[in-house]
Every structure is written in C-alpha cells, then in structure tokens.
Design a protein around this motif. Structure first.
Motif, PDB file in Angstrom:
ATOM      1  N   THR B  61       0.830  -1.203   0.000  1.00  0.00           N
ATOM      2  CA  THR B  61       0.000   0.000   0.000  1.00  0.00           C
ATOM      3  C   THR B  61       0.867   1.257   0.000  1.00  0.00           C
ATOM      4  OG1 THR B  61      -0.169  -0.169   2.392  1.00  0.00           O
ATOM      5  CG2 THR B  61      -2.027  -0.990   1.141  1.00  0.00           C
ATOM      6  N   ASP B  62       1.976   1.198   0.735  1.00  0.00           N
ATOM      7  CA  ASP B  62       2.881   2.349   0.706  1.00  0.00           C
ATOM      8  C   ASP B  62       3.446   2.564  -0.698  1.00  0.00           C
ATOM      9  OD1 ASP B  62       2.469   2.984   3.309  1.00  0.00           O
ATOM     10  OD2 ASP B  62       4.227   1.921   4.068  1.00  0.00           O
ATOM     11  N   VAL B  63       3.794   1.449  -1.336  1.00  0.00           N
ATOM     12  CA  VAL B  63       4.309   1.552  -2.699  1.00  0.00           C
ATOM     13  C   VAL B  63       3.241   2.138  -3.615  1.00  0.00           C
ATOM     14  CG1 VAL B  63       4.852   0.126  -4.697  1.00  0.00           C
ATOM     15  CG2 VAL B  63       6.113  -0.193  -2.576  1.00  0.00           C
ATOM     16  N   THR B  65       0.858   4.219  -2.901  1.00  0.00           N
ATOM     17  CA  THR B  65       0.766   5.671  -2.750  1.00  0.00           C
ATOM     18  C   THR B  65       1.986   6.349  -3.357  1.00  0.00           C
ATOM     19  OG1 THR B  65       1.669   5.432  -0.546  1.00  0.00           O
ATOM     20  CG2 THR B  65      -0.690   5.730  -0.697  1.00  0.00           C
ATOM     21  N   LYS B  66       3.124   5.673  -3.266  1.00  0.00           N
ATOM     22  CA  LYS B  66       4.334   6.254  -3.855  1.00  0.00           C
ATOM     23  C   LYS B  66       4.180   6.350  -5.374  1.00  0.00           C
ATOM     24  CE  LYS B  66       9.321   5.995  -3.675  1.00  0.00           C
ATOM     25  NZ  LYS B  66       9.793   6.190  -5.011  1.00  0.00           N
TER      26      LYS B  66
END
Ligand SMILES: Nc1ncnc2c1ncn2[C@@H]1O[C@H](COP(=O)(O)OP(=O)(O)OP(=O)(O)O)[C@@H](O)[C@H]1O
Ligand SMILES: Nc1ncnc2c1ncn2[C@@H]1O[C@H](COP(=O)(O)OP(=O)(O)OP(=O)(O)O)[C@@H](O)[C@H]1O
Ligand SMILES: [Mg+2]
Ligand SMILES: [Mg+2]
Lengths: 263, 349, 235, 410, 300
Positions: B61-63, B65-66
């Motif tokens: 999920t962080d990726v 958003t990145k």
C-alpha cells in the motif's frame, strides 16, 4: 513467655548426595542479635536460602511469628516474596544490588512489599497512588539517612564503593520493614576501619528493637555484636551459647576458630 | 514530464518470494527497451518505476501511494494476490490500470471490487477445473490426493480442485493437506500419500515444492502421477527435478512453445541476462504487450479508455492472442495440460 | 621481577589507576593495601592484561609486557587469583583445577601438583565432582587459590584471598602463601583488605589511595605507621 | 592520518575479501547447460571496495574507542548528553516536544500522500515499539513472538467486522484486550523460563498463531487473507482515499501521544520500578518481596495489549490482512526498533522506529541493493552504537520535605 | 506397522538434517551466548559454494567421489572463512555491549548475506546435483530410507560423537567451555579467548557447510533463502535439546523431526509446525533448560 519470632525445627536440606543442613533447630527471639557461624561450606547460607524461600527444604519446619494474627505462620512452600511479606528480609553473600538503578530506587524497591498500587494506579495516578509514592520516597530517604548513604542517593548502585554497596543492601532490606533481618557476611571485603563503622551501624539498628540473625566470619564483629551464637559444621549444630561460652568451646575452636579469640 | 509514460512494476524483489517477482522486472525492462528503441508509444518514451513490495500488504500500500505520487499511469504487477488486493483500492482511487502476471485469486476479478484490475493468468478456479477434468475424465483416476503449499496461490487452487472433484462425483479426494514451503524434507507427506492409496497427486503451489515432492515420490517408490498448476509449469521445475520430473503433468497457457512470440521472449531474456527466464516471465511479458497496445489504441492513459481498449483489442502475446473480458480476465489464454517428456513440457491435445 | 612505571588504566572515562610505579623483587611477598575503590584490583588486572594499560610501562624481568595479550602474560608465569574468585560454575572442581594447568605441557608434574593441592585442601577432594558453582563461598576461594597453584606461577597475584573465609582457613591460606613463597620461591603480590594479616606476612607494602601510591616501605614500618594504623588497621 | 601500516593492513584485508567472495561473486554456473561464467570485474570491485571500507571501518572504530575513553560508557557521548540535558529541562523539553508535534501536524499538508502514508506506517511501529519496549526494555523479557499479539489484534478487527459488522471504534479496545488475554494465557506457563529460552518459546508461539491463521481457513480465510476491511469512520462522513489516509495519519499521531503518555506513566510508577529491578536481578527482586510472576505477567500483557491495538489500526489502515504480514521477520524488525533506538528509552524507540521503517523506503533509490544496504546499516549501527541511538537514563527522584516528589525520566 | 516405520525413518532423516545445522548453532550459542541468526546463511553459502565447485568439476569431468570430496572441502573452507569474518566484523566489536545488540547485528547480517547471494548469484532456484548416487545394497529398503538419507544419518552421528569428544575431553574443548562460562577467568588461566571464539565459529561454520552440501543434495535445489527456515528450525531443535549441549542438539533435532513426521502421518501436515512448536513449549515448561540442558546452577 514470648514467642520466638523465628522458630525453625528439624531443618534438613539435601543437594543430590550432599546433606547441607542436618536437622537444625534454631529460634530467634524478639530484639535479639543472633550470629550464625561455622566453617566454610557448613550450610549457613543454605540455611538462609531455606528460610527465605529460595530453596525448598527437604524436611523441617520454619515458622515466623505474626504479631497481627498473634500466632506462628509456617513459611514452608512460600515463595521468596511471600516470605518477605511475612517479615523476613535478607542481604546476600555476593552483593546483589540492582546495579543499573540509583541508590534511592534500590531502597524504593524494598518498599514494594509494603505498598499496593498496580497497573490502574500507575495509569490514573489517583490520590492514593500519589500518596503512596510519596510515602515510598520519604521512607526510603529516611532509611538512607539512617544508614548514611544520602550523598549517593542519585548515584547508580554499581558505581558505589564496595563498603557502601554492602550498606545499601542492608538499607534495602530494612526498607521492607522486617520482623527479622538476615545478614549474610555483611563485613566481607571491608577493611577493619569500615568494619568498625558497620558494627556501630548494626548496633544502632538493633537499638531500635530490630531482631537480627547474621552470618559472619569476622570474629571481632560477631563477638562484639551478638547476644547468642549458633555454630554449625557440616550442616549440624555443634554449639550454641553466649559469645563467652563459644569462645572457649573446644569443638568450636577445633572446627572453626583454630585458637581462642579475644574480643 | 508530459512526454513520457510512466509504468510501475511492483512485486517482491527481495525476500523469500523474490524469484517470482524479479522475472517480471526483467520482462518489463526488455520490452520497454525495445519499445523505446522503436520510438515509444505514440511518440512517448516509457519510463519504468520499479518498486519492491516484498509481497507484504503494508509495503504494497505504501508503494501504491508512492507510485500514485510519482505519477505512474499504469502498473505491471502485484505478484501475490494478497498484497495486490491491499494495494488495488489505492490505484483505483487514482484511476490507474493494474495488470498482474500472476495473481490468481478469483475474487480479484469476480468480486467486482477492483474494476481497474486485469491479469494475464487464469484464475485458480479455471485451472483447477481443467486439471480436475483431465484427471478424472481423461485419465480416469478414482482416488486423488490434493496437496498444496499453504500459500495464497496454492491453497486457492487446491480448494477449488477439491470442490470440483467432489462435484464431479466420479472420484474421491483421499487426502487434502498442505506442505510447509521451504521444509527440508517431504518424505513424511509422501509416505502419507502412499498410505492413502491415491492414484494421482494434484498439487497447488509453485515449482520448488513441486520438484521436491516429485523427487521424493520417485525416491520413495510411490507410483502415483503428479498433476499441477501454472506455478509449476516452469522450465525451472524440469531443471531442478531432472529425471524425476519425467511424466508429471502441469496446466499452463496453451501452445506457448510453438508460439514465435514466446520463443522470441525467451531468447531476448537469454540474450539480455544470460539465463533462462523465471516464473511468470511470459505472463509478465504478455501483460506489458497488452498494456502498451491499449495505451497506443486508447491514445491516453485514462482508465476507462484503457479498459475499453483492453476489452476490444486483440493482442498477440507469448501466452496467445488475447483480449480481456469485462471482469479483467484474459480471453484467449487457452489453457491446456502439459506433460514432461524428455525434459520438456509437451502439450497434450 | 616486576616493575610498574607510571602505569595508568581505567574503565571508560574513569581513570582508576593514576600513574603508579612500584617494584616487586624476586622471591618477595609484597602487599598493596588501600580502601575500597582505591584501584587495587584494577592494578592487578592491568598487570594481567585484562584491563588495557593506557600509558606507562610494565616490565617483567626487564621485558615490557603491557601490550601483550593476557594469555601470553600467563604463559610468562604471571598468574592471578582474581577478586570474587571467578570459579567456572559449570565445570567440576577437578576440571576447574585442570583449567588452572591449561598452558602447562608436563602432564606428569601436573598430576603431582593436583595431589599437592588436594592435600592442602582436603574438602576440595571430597567435592571433586561437584560443579564449581555450587560450592560454598569459602570452598570457592580455596578452589580459586588451588587453581592458580596448578599453573606453577612464578609471580602470583592474589586479590583479597581471605575474603569470606573462616578464621581457621584464613590462617591456613596465609600459611600456604608463606609456604609456596619459601618452598617454590614464588614471588607473591598480595592485595588485601585485612591489612593486619597482609603486613604480617609481607616483606614490603604499598598503600594505594585514590589510584595513587601514597606510602611505601617495609611491612614493619608500615605496621608501625600511625596513619596507617588508624586508616587501615582499625586500631 | 593514515599510516603505511594501516594501508598495508587494509591491503591484506582486501585480499582476504577477494578470496572470501570469490566463489559467490566471481563464478556463476549453470549446472544444466554446463556453462561457467567468470565475472572477473567483480573481483576488482570487491578489492577496491573492501580496501576503502576497511579504512573507514577502522577509522570509525578508533573514533568509537576514543569516544568511550573520554566519556562514561553509561551516559555515553556528548550528543546524547545534549539531548538528555535538554529533555530534563522542562522549558527545553516543552519546546522540543512542541516543535516535534508541529512538524508532525503540518507534515501531510506539505508532503505527498506517499510521505504521509509511510509516516503513518512508521508511527504504527512507534506504537508497536513502545509496547515491546515495556516487555523487553523495561522488564527484560526477550520476546521474539511479539507479532503474534499484533496478529490477534488485526484479526480481531477483520473477523469481527467480517462476521458481525462491528466497527473500528468498538473493536479497538476489544482487540487490545483480547491480545492481552492471549498474553496472559501464554505468559502463565512460559514466563518462568529464562532469557533465550523464553525467546525461543515466544518465537514458537508467534509461529503457532500465524500457522493457525494460515491453516484454519473456515475461521480466518486462510492464506488469502481478509480484504475490504473498512477504514476508521469519522462520524459516518464519506472520505476520499487521500483524506482518509490523512485522517488515519492524525489518528495515529493521537495514538502515539496516548501511548507515550501511558508508557511514561507506567515507567515511572511502582510497577515500572519493579520491572527494571526484575530485569536486573530476579532473585534479589523476589527477596525484596516482588511477586515475579505477577509483575512479569503485567509487563507481558500490557505489551500484548499495545500490539493488539496496533493490530486493529493496521488492519484498518491497509484494509487487507493476511498471515504473511505476521511473520517472524516482523517481530525481528520491532525488536530491532527497540534495541537500535535504545532499550527502555521512549525517545529512543521513536527514533528507532522512524529510522528502521523509513530507511527502507528512502533507500528505494538503491533499487535491488535496498535490502542489502538495510542489513549492512543494521550491523553498522549496532557495531558503532551498541547501546542504541539514545540509551535510557534512569529517572532521578528528588526528595522534598514538603512537596510531592516530582521528576520525569526521558 | 510398515507405515509407522516409514514415518519413523522420515522423522529420523528430517531430524538428522536439523541436527547438522543445530550442532553449529549450539556451539556458537554455547560460547558467546548469541543466537546467531546468520548461521542459516552460512549454511546457505556452504551449499552455494559446493554447488559452484561441484558443477565446475563435473564439467571438467572429475569422478563422482572426487567431486564430493573437493566440493565438500571447498564448502568447508569458504563457510568457515565466512563464519570467521562475520564474527570479526559483526560480533567481536560487541563483546561488551548490552546483551541484545549482537542479536540485532546478527539479524542484520543475515539480511545482508541473503541479499548478497541474491544479487551476486540469482533469485531463482538452482538444481543441486545429486552428489551421492544410490547404493545398490539400499534398493530393498529404498522406499523407507534413501541412500542420501543414510549418508546424512551416518554423518550426523559421526559428527556428534567427534564433537562430544572434542568438547568433553580435549584441551580446546575445555577451553571452549571455560570461555563460555567466565571469559575473564579464561583469559587469566592463559586461554586466548579471541582465538577460541574464532575456532568455535570456524568449527560451527564448517559443520554448516557439510550440512549445506548434504542437505542440498538431498533436497535437490538451493536458493538464497534456504538458510532462513532451516536455521529457525535448527535453532528450535538446539533449544529443545538444551542449548549448548552437543548431544542435546542432536536429540532435540531428532525429537523435532519425529514429531513433525508423526504429526504429518497421523494427524495432518497442515499443523506439523504447530505440533513442533507446541512440543517445544511443553517440554520447556517441564524442563526449563531443554531435554539435556544443565539446570541453572547459580548459587545464591
Ligand atoms: N545449589 C547447590 N547445589 C549443590 N550443592 C550446594 C548448593 N548450594 C550449596 N551447596 C553445598 O552445600 C554446602 C553448604 O553451602 P553454604 O553456601 O550454605 O555454605 P556456607 O556455610 O554459607 O559457607 P561460606 O561461609 O563459605 O559461605 C556446600 O558444601 C555447598 O557445596
Ligand atoms: N568494570 C568496571 N567498570 C567501571 N568502573 C570500574 C569497574 N571496575 C572498577 N571500577 C572503578 O574503578 C575504581 C577502582 O576499582 P578497583 O576495583 O580497582 O578498587 P579496589 O581497590 O580493588 O577496591 P575493593 O577493595 O573494593 O576491591 C573504582 O572507583 C570502581 O568504581
Ligand atoms: Mg555462605
Ligand atoms: Mg578490589
């Protein structure tokens, strides 16, 4: 007649094949200073360990007089912390301080068994908890004052000179408000001058009515402090009596003293 | 800049599942180089944004958003169904198309929750159906042991297989169990399969476990056949299991080895990286081709336009000439069963 | 035999030994006395190479040893009985003694020495197969002493050997100290709290205060020194 | 500065590394095609790299030794003195906290969603780290299966929502409590184990929980996990993804502040003192009348409680959970946060979490070398700063005749 | 009954595989009290080295026996070198550090080595040649015990006996025990502690290398991640048996292997690890220092 505050009968402790304690009977009366002496390996420390619940004895009875209840309470099967709760506090032959805690905190830990607050108290910091915490600090401070360690109050315990560490152990034990204070070689590793200071400290404590059972090899200290001496060898009692009697007891001289000692 | 197209490539590039994620990176690199050398898509060069998710939901999920922040316009990947599921809502929110070479969980397309999701691999249920039909109707097996690797992919497949066998009624599942991936020895489970009297082992999972199991089956003189899924239909399986792989069955996209595109893809990998491609390489290769084509046809990277292009345009890929249904599954990735014969997968007609 | 020249050492930012110089002659018993925390143990540990020497020189028979590893120093015959005994808790009494003879290469003589130390401390023979860690405090002290003797030291460093011992045993230990000093011509460097006793067996003595040597002289003169009598002898 | 001796040593070290890495770095074989590939260039890289790194390594070691020679090992190094000195002065402390809080509050307004998102993750680990810090840092119980409680929390939310549609705010305390119950259930039998035995048993417990979640499909949906878990609601207002992420971020800040508040209180209480004493010497501790079991259980279950809370938040943040998120590595990372930050120090744990969770993200430019670098940095940080970034400092109590004692630790 | 025996031997094989790794684990733990998480990686590197050397030699046409010996030797040499170097870089500077710092350093080292091999070699699984060809005399029982299994069983037993003798009776073994119990005192009796620790790492790593080669040839494949799972299991086994004890490591491994095997055979392999870890918890509850571990003899 007044009840003895510590009443031990037939205490026996085996380690594998070794019988470290053999049928020991020992009483300590209120306000008394009793010394426990004997050759190395006689079982003195083992006696302390059994009495304070660190070892479970093989046989025997250990009772402590509970003033509030007015009767003897058996300590058998109790955990060390319960024994302390019942009023026995000890020091250790090999110093066991909380070395990463300050001197004051070490003593505050001693107050632990006389206070109550737990998780809820810690979180809410209610009036009672705060009052209790204040009481802990006050009492601990007073004890340090009595023992003469106030100048080290915020020092880490491990940074203290050796003699001061021994005293701190005594302070910590006193903080539990013991009925009986058990001291295991309090003068070991001290020089004669420090030993003299220690003697007067113990005398001061005793003057307040504190009962003491102490193990020591320094005969000067033993002879000048104790009212009664209990001598053991190979786990057995070999003599019991006043300093004067023990000094001249041939069995004791043979097994332990080597020669008559003068006070 | 406005004149480049940004393609995200996500998957596990480190950790235990790296061997399933890195081949996609290679496929993307090879194709993008080719496309850019040929002038890009509609005159725009493609820029790769390669991000490691370790197949971990939180990192994925962080990726996501990145990649959204970095302006990715479409994404190759999501190797594991789980982390893909976690990240899809974020891509959806940003209107980004995602195409996976390997996430087979049926829910990804069938639930309707992820309209931006496409894949070039058949979902678990389709493959399971194929393998079950093959085992019961074609081979006439009556007793089947269903084994899986406890993973997302393998257990999904195995559960469908079990369901279909029970539905079929002509055979029974004599054993349904998971093996621990990475365990040092599978002899106990093999003995248990033997004990169960199964005529065939249907395995859901990837090739490392599959090759350990077939090897152990032969070593323990267990005479059952072995049927598995797309995760096993990989050249590494044959390489690793060697002679023990002989005779094993695995389902996979139809007709790939005779497909010139497939050959070209493998050749390109050998040339570029000096080794055989790894798992899901061809699926990833196909996904990149399909997305590139969609962008070209749609003339933009708008999600709706891309979806429309994907659903209407047919593309030639290593896994066949494909387009996509409205749910996102590839049509035209015919699946068939292969058997290992003389060290290669031979398609059974 | 041993000579310290302006030796400094310590722990972290604490300088425990602040440039001390002293000398131990061959065949001598010398003693270092001082209050708790004066740096006596640190001095011994520095000689043995456990605590690194920060500056100054340590000479053994004229040879610099301050930068040697501790095992090399032991091989040169400098053996220490550290404060707190440091018995190997899970080795038996016998094995502890074997470890004392670790760097020796003459097994037959080692055997003799073993009998010898058992004759010195019969209780150890009784406890031969017991784990060192379960011995009583005094037994451990005897074991530590015996273990050092097993190394056949030329220079024996003793750190508070009387601590925690029964009066009878203390007497015995000091007799043994004198005995090995005379019989095997072992040089002895004795650190003691019990300054009275130490000065009675020693030839010479040094007084350490706060990491520095303040007084030195023959044992006799120190015994008679008023300051010392007051501060260390408790008289 | 660099002597010839050192150059020579570095030269030999580089030779050693050339030898050491020879098979793995230089040779690559294909056992099927029977081909061997020799990559001699790698040898050169290794040689040069090892040479330079060994010089740097030695230089750093010397600096470290030099430092510890000037400084007390306990309250080591001057920068730490500085931070602590500041933190003990209430005015500076409030300024520092104020600045930190302001920075934290404006962050989502200034930076991209991505930054907010990873910051949220990092904050989540602050909570986890502070929870584990109670167990490991304060009570000295090495717990390698902390992630189990985290999983309990996460699955509590996922499943209660899934089966009963319960909302985030209701489950939040439930998740924590359930995890605490698990902590007590596990703690009763195993807490009498010592040191590393406890470590391995907790590791085993962590694995057991994960394996059950993985295999008990009917209950937990197995390895494919639970998806579509709702994010926390805000008075039922519908939010776009971006706003939702920012909202979770602020929630997280609130949780972190709450956690710090609680942990600080615990640490400076009678109970907190007992924990530290227990860590120092169990036997003496019991002899002073502390109930070992009760005290340890309190630490264990409070730690678990926080993991449970963090788990619920985690499930709500990612909206998807599966057993893969709860592997041993996760426990290892949380433990690293505590140790690297400085055991027992709240500020340390916060910094540790920031470093360890943000570092892999900011190392993304290294692409495939990312985790290699992460491993190496972990080793280097420990080697050059073994006591952690900020070592804990025990609170000192001041004794006042009349007033209540006051005193805050760091 | 047949089924029982089959499972028994599966368990034994598994157990002796764990034991080969657990022995090294337990030695290193014994001496510096560190859970060396990088030990599994040393095992993995041993397997890779053996793989590389064996492949080259077989290309060059060496006979099978020579390949085994030379590949094994190379694996031992390099693994030992890695073990030695890792200790010097990641653990030695931490000798006086707080107890948990080396543990974290070990975790970092483990990550580093995994990724190092991943980058320098490949992420893919590689086919490991079957170095030990099937013995003819084993054919009648091949469905129960394979030839490689036999070799592993025998190697484990031999290694265990040698190590026990080494630790119990040789000088270096005594030095190891002394070092592990009281490092300062060990120095004071003339033990070169640094050297003893290095030697321990070298021996432990060599065992891991032998294990790496044999196990990889039993499994038939390697990849950069194999060390991790095997390492955790082996460590569990070492603890089960009583950490620091050589026979304990083997016994613990066998108990673990048998538990997993019977759990698979009679219950379900879904939960084999659950059984394994539950057994660990159970045994430690009743025997807090492992099956053969010495009870803590700390005197108060
Ligand atoms: N945990 C134990 N296991 C086995 N034997 C023990 C244990 N604790 C003590 N012993 C043995 O019991 C005997 C008595 O030991 P104890 O420590 O009580 O002696 P002590 O009288 O205190 O001697 P000292 O004055 O030297 O301290 C010793 O011989 C010792 O070896
Ligand atoms: N390991 C250590 N780390 C830090 N400081 C130490 C350490 N050991 C000793 N010190 C400090 O060094 C100083 C000298 O200690 P040392 O042990 O040498 O004194 P000593 O003269 O032997 O005292 P004692 O009579 O108590 O044995 C003391 O201030 C002590 O606090
Ligand atoms: Mg005693
Ligand atoms: Mg000293």
């Amino acid at each position: 007649m007044a009840q003895p505050i510590l009443h031990v009968t037939g205490l026996t402790m085996d380690f594998g094949g070794i019988r470290a304690l053999n049928n020991i009977d020992l009483d300590v009366n209120e306000g008394e200073i009793v010394a426990l002496i004997g050759p190395n390996g006689a079982g003195k420390t083992t006696f302390f360990n059994c009495v304070t619940g660190i070892y479970q004895p093989t046989k025997g009875e250990i009772n402590v007089y509970n003033k509030h209840k007015g009767r003897q309470i058996s300590l058998l099967g109790m955990k060390p912390n319960q024994v302390t709760q019942q009023g026995l506090a000890r020091t250790f032959q090999n110093i066991r301080l909380f070395s990463q805690m300050t001197v004051l905190e070490n003593v505050m830990i001693g107050r632990h068994c006389r206070t109550k607050s737990f998780i809820i108290g810690a979180l809410l910091r209610d009036k009672r908890t705060l009052r209790e915490e204040e009481e802990i600090i006050q009492k601990s401070h007073q004890i340090l004052e009595k023992i003469g360690l106030t100048r080290y109050e915020n020092e880490f315990a491990k940074n203290l000179p050796y003699g001061a560490q021994r005293r701190l152990e005594i302070a910590r034990a006193l903080a539990t408000e013991p009925v009986l204070l058990l001291l295991d070689e309090p003068a070991a590793g001290m020089n004669p001058q420090e030993t003299i200071e220690l003697v007067s400290l113990i005398q001061e404590i005793a003057a307040e009515g504190q009962s003491i059972l102490l193990i020591e090899h320094d005969m000067k200290l033993v002879m000048s402090l104790s009212e009664r001496i209990f001598v053991m060898d190979y786990g057995k009692r070999i003599a019991e009596g006043t300093p004067e009697e023990i000094r001249h007891d041939p069995a004791v001289i043979k097994a332990y003293l080597g020669e008559e000692v003068d006070a | 800049a406005a004149d480049t197209l940004k393609m995200g490539v996500v998957g596990p590039h480190s950790g235990d599942l790296a061997s399933y994620g890195l081949p996609s990176v290679n496929a993307a690199k090879i194709l993008v180089e080719q496309i850019n050398a040929a002038g890009g898509i509609n005159g725009k060069q493609i820029e790769l944004l390669i991000e490691d998710t370790v197949c971990d939901a939180k990192t994925a999920t962080d990726v996501a958003t990145k990649l959204v922040s970095d302006g990715a316009q479409f994404v190759l990947g999501g190797i594991c169904s789980g982390s893909t599921k976690a990240a899809l809502p974020i891509y959806l929110d940003a209107g980004i198309l995602v195409m996976s070479p390997s996430a087979t969980n049926p829910g990804l397309t069938q639930s309707g929750d992820y309209p931006n999701f496409f894949r070039t691999i058949a979902p678990d249920d389709a493959q399971a159906q194929l393998d079950v039909d093959f085992a019961i109707d074609k081979m006439g097996y009556k007793k089947i042991a269903v084994v899986h690797d406890k993973g997302d992919y393998g257990k999904g497949f195995a559960e469908f297989a079990k369901m279909f066998i029970e539905k079929n009624g002509n055979a029974e599942v004599v054993l349904f169990e998971g093996v621990t991936p990475g365990a040092v020895d599978y002899s106990a489970i093999v003995q248990k399969i033997k004990q169960s009297g199964a005529e065939t082992v249907m395995f859901g999972g990837y090739h490392p476990e599959a090759s350990k199991i077939v090897t152990m089956m032969k070593k323990k003189r267990l005479d059952a056949s072995f049927i598995s899924d797309d995760g096993v239909k990989d050249i590494t399986f044959i390489k690793v299991a060697g002679e023990f792989a002989e005779g094993a069955y695995a389902s996979g996209p139809m007709d790939t080895s005779s497909n010139p595109l497939s050959k070209a893809a493998v050749e390109a990998h050998k040339k570029e990286f000096g080794s055989d491609p790894g798992a899901f390489y061809e699926n990833a290769y196909s996904a990149v081709l399909a997305m590139a084509n969609a962008v070209k046809v749609a003339g933009s990277t708008d999600l709706e336009a891309l979806k429309k292009a994907l659903q209407t345009e047919k593309v030639d890929t290593p896994v066949g000439t494909i387009s996509f249904d409205e749910r996102g599954d590839a049509i035209g990735v015919g699946f068939s069963v292969y058997q290992v014969q003389n060290g290669t997968f031979v398609e059974l007609k | 035999m041993l000579k310290l020249e302006k030796v400094q050492s310590g722990y972290g930012n604490i300088l425990a030994v602040k440039g001390i110089s002293l000398e131990v002659n061959d065949g001598e018993i010398i003693t270092l006395i001082g209050a708790n925390g004066a740096g006596k143990s640190t001095t011994l540990l520095t000689i043995s190479g456990i605590v690194p020497c920060r500056s100054g020189r340590i000479l053994l028979k004229g040879e610099e040893i301050q930068s040697l590893e501790s095992d090399a120093i032991v091989k040169k015959g400098v053996v220490q009985v550290p404060e707190g005994r440091h018995i190997f808790p899970q080795l038996s009494v016998q094995e502890n003694l074997d470890m004392g003879a670790f760097m020796r290469t003459d097994p037959r003589k080692v055997k003799d020495d073993l009998d010898y130390v058992y004759s010195l401390f019969p209780i150890l023979k009784e406890r031969r197969h017991q784990d060192g860690g379960t011995l009583s405090g005094g037994e451990q002290q005897m074991l530590a002493m015996s273990r050092a003797l097993m190394a056949r030291p030329q220079l024996l460093l003793l750190d508070e050997p009387s601590m925690g011992l029964a009066p009878l045993i203390i007497k015995q230990i000091f007799e043994i100290i004198q005995k090995i000093n005379q019989e095997s011509n072992t040089t002895i460097f004795l650190v003691e709290q019990n300054a009275n006793l130490a000065l009675q067996v020693a030839n010479r003595g040094y007084v350490l205060e706060n990491g520095k040597i303040t007084i030195s002289g023959s044992a006799k003169s120190l015994l008679e020194n008023q300051d010392i009598r007051k501060a260390y002898l408790g008289l | 500065m660099i002597t010839f001796q050192e150059l020579k040593r570095s030269f030999f070290i580089s030779l050693w590394f050339v030898f050491l890495t020879f098979p793995i770095m230089v040779i690559r074989v294909d056992s099927i095609e029977k081909t061997v590939q020799w990559r001699w260039m790698n040898m050169l890289y290794v040689a040069v790299g090892a040479f330079i790194l060994s010089l740097i390594f030695r230089y750093m070691m010397r600096r470290k030794e030099g430092q510890s020679a000037d400084d007390d090992e306990e309250t080591s190094t001057s920068d730490q003195h500085l931070i602590h000195r500041w933190l003990t002065v209430p005015r500076y402390r409030n300024i520092i906290y104020g600045v930190m809080l302001t920075l934290a509050l404006v962050l989502p307004l200034v930076f991209s969603t991505y930054q907010t998102s990873i910051m949220t993750t990092a904050l989540l680990y602050v909570v986890l780290g502070l929870g584990l810090n109670i167990v490991v840092g304060l009570a000295g119980l090495l717990d390698l299966g902390y992630v189990a409680f985290y999983a309990v929390g996460a699955y509590t939310y996922a499943l209660l929502y899934h089966f009963f549609g319960m909302s985030f705010w209701i489950v939040l305390p439930l998740g924590g409590m359930l995890a605490a119950v698990f902590g007590i259930l596990l703690g009763i039998p195993v807490l009498r184990l010592r040191g590393d035995y406890l470590a391995i048993v907790t590791l085993g417990f962590g694995e057991i929980i994960r394996l059950i979640l993985e295999n008990w499909g009917e209950f937990s949906q197995g390895p494919s996990g639970v998806s579509n878990i709702p994010r926390p609601s805000f008075f039922g207002i519908d939010m776009s993804l971006d706003t939702a992420l920012i909202y979770i971020y602020y929630l997280m800040i609130a949780f972190v502040i709450f956690t710090i508040f609680i942990v600080n209180r615990l640490q400076n209480s009678r109970l907190g003192r007992a924990w530290v004493a227990l860590r120092e010497d169990e036997i003496a501790c019991q002899a002073m009348g502390i109930d070992k079991m009760k005290t340890k259980l309190a630490a264990f279950s409070l730690g678990a409680f926080w993991a449970g809370i963090a788990g619920v938040i985690f499930a709500a943040k990612t909206t998807f959970i599966s057993p893969r998120s709860f592997t041993f590595i996760e426990s290892a990372i949380i433990l690293s946060i505590v140790v690297l930050g400085g055991m027992g120090s709240i500020i340390g744990v916060i910094i540790g979490a920031m470093v360890l969770i943000l570092l892999p993200e900011y190392l993304r430019f290294l692409s495939e070398y990312r985790m290699l670098a992460f491993g190496a940095i972990l080793v280097c940080m420990m080697v050059f700063r073994p006591q952690g970034i900020i070592a804990s400092v025990r609170r000192t109590y001041t004794y006042n005749k009349k007033e209540t004692a006051d005193g805050e630790g760091a | 009954m047949d089924y029982f025996i089959e499972l028994l031997f599966s368990g034994l094989t598994r157990g002796s595989i764990y034991a080969l790794i657990a022995l090294g684990y337990t030695m290193v733990y014994g001496i510096i009290g560190l859970i060396n998480f990088a030990h599994g990686e040393i095992y993995m590197i041993g397997a890779f080295t053996a793989f590389i050397v064996a492949t080259i030699l077989s290309i060059l046409g060496f006979p099978a026996l020579a390949i085994i010996v030379l590949a094994g030797l190379a694996a031992v040499v390099w693994s030992a070198s890695y073990g030695y170097t890792i200790e010097k870089i990641a653990y030695k500077p931490l000798r006086h550090a707080p107890r948990l710092s080396p543990l974290i350093s070990a975790i970092g080292m483990s990550m580093f080595l995994q990724n190092y091999v991943l980058l320098a070699q490949t992420s893919d699984f590689l086919p490991f040649p079957q170095l030990i060809s099937d013995f003819n005399f084993m054919e009648p029982v091949a469905h129960i015990v394979g030839s490689t299994d036999l070799v592993i069983l025998v190697t484990t037993t031999v290694v265990m006996i040698c190590l026990t003798i080494l630790i119990k009776y040789t000088k270096i073994g005594k030095a190891m025990r002394a070092t592990s119990q009281d490092r300062m005192m060990a120095m004071l009796v003339g033990i070169n502690v640094n050297r003893i620790i290095s030697v321990t790492f070298i021996i432990g790593s060599s065992l891991a290398a032998i294990g790496g080669m044999l196990i990889a040839s039993h499994i038939g494949q390697i990849n950069f991640y194999i060390g991790f799972i095997a390492g955790i299991k082996a460590f569990t086994a070492a603890v089960l048996g009583g950490i620091g004890s050589i026979p304990g490591a083997v016994l613990g491994s066998v108990v673990l292997g048998l538990t997993e095997s019977f759990a698979t055979g009679y219950v379900s392999s879904d939960y084999e690890d659950v059984f394994a870890f539950s057994l660990l918890v159970l045994i430690l509850i009743f025997k807090p220092s492992g099956i053969l571990g010495k009870a803590d003899t700390q005197k108060v």
